[in-house]
Scaffold this active site. Structure first.
Site, PDB file in Angstrom:
ATOM      1  N   PRO A  67      -2.323  30.477 -10.188  1.00  0.00           N
ATOM      2  CA  PRO A  67      -1.043  30.090 -10.787  1.00  0.00           C
ATOM      3  C   PRO A  67       0.025  29.846  -9.712  1.00  0.00           C
ATOM      4  O   PRO A  67       0.290  30.703  -8.873  1.00  0.00           O
ATOM      5  CB  PRO A  67      -0.678  31.300 -11.657  1.00  0.00           C
ATOM      6  N   HIS A  68       0.589  28.664  -9.735  1.00  0.00           N
ATOM      7  CA  HIS A  68       1.648  28.304  -8.787  1.00  0.00           C
ATOM      8  C   HIS A  68       2.361  27.081  -9.348  1.00  0.00           C
ATOM      9  O   HIS A  68       1.780  26.332 -10.137  1.00  0.00           O
ATOM     10  CB  HIS A  68       1.066  27.964  -7.422  1.00  0.00           C
ATOM     11  N   ALA A  69       3.599  26.902  -8.949  1.00  0.00           N
ATOM     12  CA  ALA A  69       4.316  25.683  -9.289  1.00  0.00           C
ATOM     13  C   ALA A  69       4.930  25.164  -7.995  1.00  0.00           C
ATOM     14  O   ALA A  69       4.640  25.683  -6.912  1.00  0.00           O
ATOM     15  CB  ALA A  69       5.375  25.959 -10.357  1.00  0.00           C
TER      16      ALA A  69
END
Lengths: 152, 86
Positions: A67-69
């Site tokens: 999970p990363h943005a």
């Protein structure tokens, strides 16, 4: 600071998180980042929204999501975290479901995001025996021990 | 075997989402497809191997295709990578 050093120093791990679906996994597991001031709550919500819009772009290998943005979507400081799920969740990615291991990442600049963070996490995820032992770990301390052993 | 050097133009480089798209395109071909960056190389059909290279905007990479559909693979993949926007 490298991935392993960060995890060990901040103890940024949660083992056996209980969630009912992938959205809950991303949001609740995201405590590993928010607790250390690495990102905003919006950063985690953005990840969920982007997965809904574009498909599960964060799923990187069988059993593993990252999970990363983007840096400008709420990353406050360089941060990582390891979260394992008590019950695996489905991300609708048939090649890689179900997902048991979440490796979180936040980086305030694209350069840090790409060159150090992503390749360090990919290094870890490419070691199948380490991934398997992380998923099997029954406590936070056990996860830290696996990372510590990898370091030496 | 055919090869071509290209400069990565999209802002996030071959990072997870664009990288995942590139890997999916590479898997459509039968040929072996290898990407070279600095002194490292990776199988373009493996997302983790590609991510390990840490390819960012303005980096130069060499794509190398080897197999029955190598010409078509090289043409398609260079075009695909150069047209990435994310």
């Amino acid at each position: 600071m490298g991935f392993n050093d960060y995890i060990l120093e901040k103890k940024a791990v949660i083992s056996g998180l209980e969630v009912s679906d992938w959205k809950q996994a991303i949001i609740q597991g995201g405590k590993v980042l928010t607790d250390h001031g690495a990102c905003t709550e919006e950063y985690l919500e953005t990840i969920v929204r982007k997965c809904e819009d574009n498909g599960p772009y964060i799923v990187i290998a069988p059993g593993i999501a990252m999970p990363h943005a983007r840096p400008e979507e709420g990353a406050l400081a360089l941060g990582y975290g390891i979260v394992t799920l008590k019950t695996p969740v489905v991300f609708e990615d048939p090649d890689n479901d179900p997902i048991s291991l979440l490796i979180y990442m936040a980086a305030p600049s694209v350069k840090e995001h790409n060159e150090s963070a992503v390749s360090q996490i990919a290094d870890l995820c490419d070691e199948e025996d380490i991934v398997e032992s992380l998923i099997k770990a029954s406590s936070d301390e056990e996860i830290l021990e696996i990372i510590r052993n990898q370091e030496s | 075997m055919v090869k071509e050097t290209i400069i990565i133009s999209n802002p996030t480089g071959l990072h997870t989402r664009p990288a995942k798209q590139v890997v999916a395109e590479a898997k459509k071909f039968e040929s072996d497809i290898t990407v070279y960056h600095q002194d490292k190389e990776a199988n373009l059909k493996s997302l983790l191997k590609l991510m390990k290279l840490g390819i960012s905007q303005n980096h130069s990479i060499e794509l190398c295709c080897d197999g029955p559909d190598e010409e078509e693979a090289l043409k398609h993949l260079t075009g695909f990578i150069l047209s990435l926007e994310g």
